[in-house]
Design an enzyme around this catalytic site. Structure first.
Site, PDB file in Angstrom:
ATOM      1  N   HIS A   1      -6.691  -4.220   6.232  1.00 15.26           N
ATOM      2  CA  HIS A   1      -7.198  -4.166   4.863  1.00 15.26           C
ATOM      3  C   HIS A   1      -6.656  -5.361   4.062  1.00 15.26           C
ATOM      4  CE1 HIS A   1      -3.356  -1.795   4.363  1.00 15.26           C
ATOM      5  NE2 HIS A   1      -3.256  -2.638   3.359  1.00 15.26           N
TER       6      HIS A   1
HETATM    7  P1  TYD Z   1      -2.194   2.301   4.851  1.00 16.27           P
HETATM    8  O1  TYD Z   1      -1.808   1.479   3.681  1.00 16.27           O
HETATM    9  O2  TYD Z   1      -3.615   2.198   5.332  1.00 16.27           O
HETATM   10  O3  TYD Z   1      -1.211   1.985   6.073  1.00 16.27           O
HETATM   11  P2  TYD Z   1      -1.113   0.683   7.007  1.00 16.27           P
HETATM   12  O4  TYD Z   1      -1.570  -0.489   6.208  1.00 16.27           O
HETATM   13  O5  TYD Z   1       0.315   0.603   7.404  1.00 16.27           O
HETATM   14  O6  TYD Z   1      -1.965   0.903   8.226  1.00 16.27           O
HETATM   15  O7  TYD Z   1      -1.836   3.810   4.507  1.00 16.27           O
HETATM   16  C1  TYD Z   1      -1.935   4.849   5.458  1.00 16.27           C
HETATM   17  C2  TYD Z   1      -2.136   6.141   4.714  1.00 16.27           C
HETATM   18  O8  TYD Z   1      -1.023   6.445   3.860  1.00 16.27           O
HETATM   19  C3  TYD Z   1      -3.380   6.148   3.807  1.00 16.27           C
HETATM   20  O9  TYD Z   1      -4.012   7.408   3.952  1.00 16.27           O
HETATM   21  C4  TYD Z   1      -2.840   5.994   2.427  1.00 16.27           C
HETATM   22  C5  TYD Z   1      -1.446   6.609   2.506  1.00 16.27           C
HETATM   23  N1  TYD Z   1      -0.483   5.927   1.622  1.00 16.27           N
HETATM   24  C6  TYD Z   1      -0.021   6.561   0.481  1.00 16.27           C
HETATM   25  O10 TYD Z   1      -0.406   7.698   0.152  1.00 16.27           O
HETATM   26  N2  TYD Z   1       0.888   5.927  -0.316  1.00 16.27           N
HETATM   27  C7  TYD Z   1       1.344   4.684  -0.023  1.00 16.27           C
HETATM   28  O11 TYD Z   1       2.195   4.132  -0.773  1.00 16.27           O
HETATM   29  C8  TYD Z   1       0.849   4.018   1.151  1.00 16.27           C
HETATM   30  C9  TYD Z   1       1.322   2.642   1.527  1.00 16.27           C
HETATM   31  C10 TYD Z   1      -0.059   4.676   1.942  1.00 16.27           C
END
Ligand code: TYD
Length: 140
Positions: A58
């Site tokens: 992302h």
């Molecule tokens: P995501 O940012 O997509 O993780 P990565 O980039 O490491 O793959 O987040 C994964 C999940 O966690 C998504 O459902 C959103 C949730 N999340 C939160 O609720 N709060 C946060 O601060 C973060 C970073 C993620």
């Protein structure tokens, strides 16, 4: 770790470290000193036992963050829509600035890998661009 960042909206952040080998290593991050924003949120990722997993995938519309590998290693893949760069994250004293509008993925995790992220704002799903084509459209 790398010496030069080739993508836009990124950079290398060096933290101060005190190496008291064999009694530990202490590393410090301070807002507005070596971290170029006020930190509102800290999160970490551990238990990366699947070395085939790919995280991230992302970009953010506004959010600025700094990512560290505070144990083990992983590969950080950056893409500003034009230039791409792979960075081996294996030194806890060096963070990578993830500015807004920077597509990023993380992979090739060692099982002992611990990722630490400092963010300048709270979590909001509205700030995410989770589709690569939407990202390319957004940065035009
Ligand atoms: P995501 O940012 O997509 O993780 P990565 O980039 O490491 O793959 O987040 C994964 C999940 O966690 C998504 O459902 C959103 C949730 N999340 C939160 O609720 N709060 C946060 O601060 C973060 C970073 C993620």
């Amino acid at each position: 770790m790398i010496k030069k960042i080739k993508v836009k909206n990124s950079g290398i952040i060096k933290l101060q470290s005190y190496d008291d080998f064999p009694d530990g290593n202490l590393t410090i991050a301070e807002s507005r000193k070596n971290i170029p924003f006020d930190i509102k949120r800290v999160y970490f990722i551990n238990n990366l036992f699947n070395n085939k997993s790919i995280r991230g995938k992302h970009a953010h519309k506004k959010l600025k963050q700094i990512i560290f590998c505070i144990n083990g290693h992983f590969t950080l893949n950056l893409d500003d829509g034009k230039n791409k760069q792979k960075i081996l994250m294996n030194n806890p004293s060096y963070g990578i600035y993830l500015g807004s509008k920077l597509w990023h993925t993380m992979n090739k995790f060692s099982s002992n890998c611990v990722i630490l992220v400092l963010a300048e704002d709270y979590y909001t799903e509205k700030d995410y661009l989770r589709n690569y084509n939407d990202f390319l459209k957004y940065i035009k």
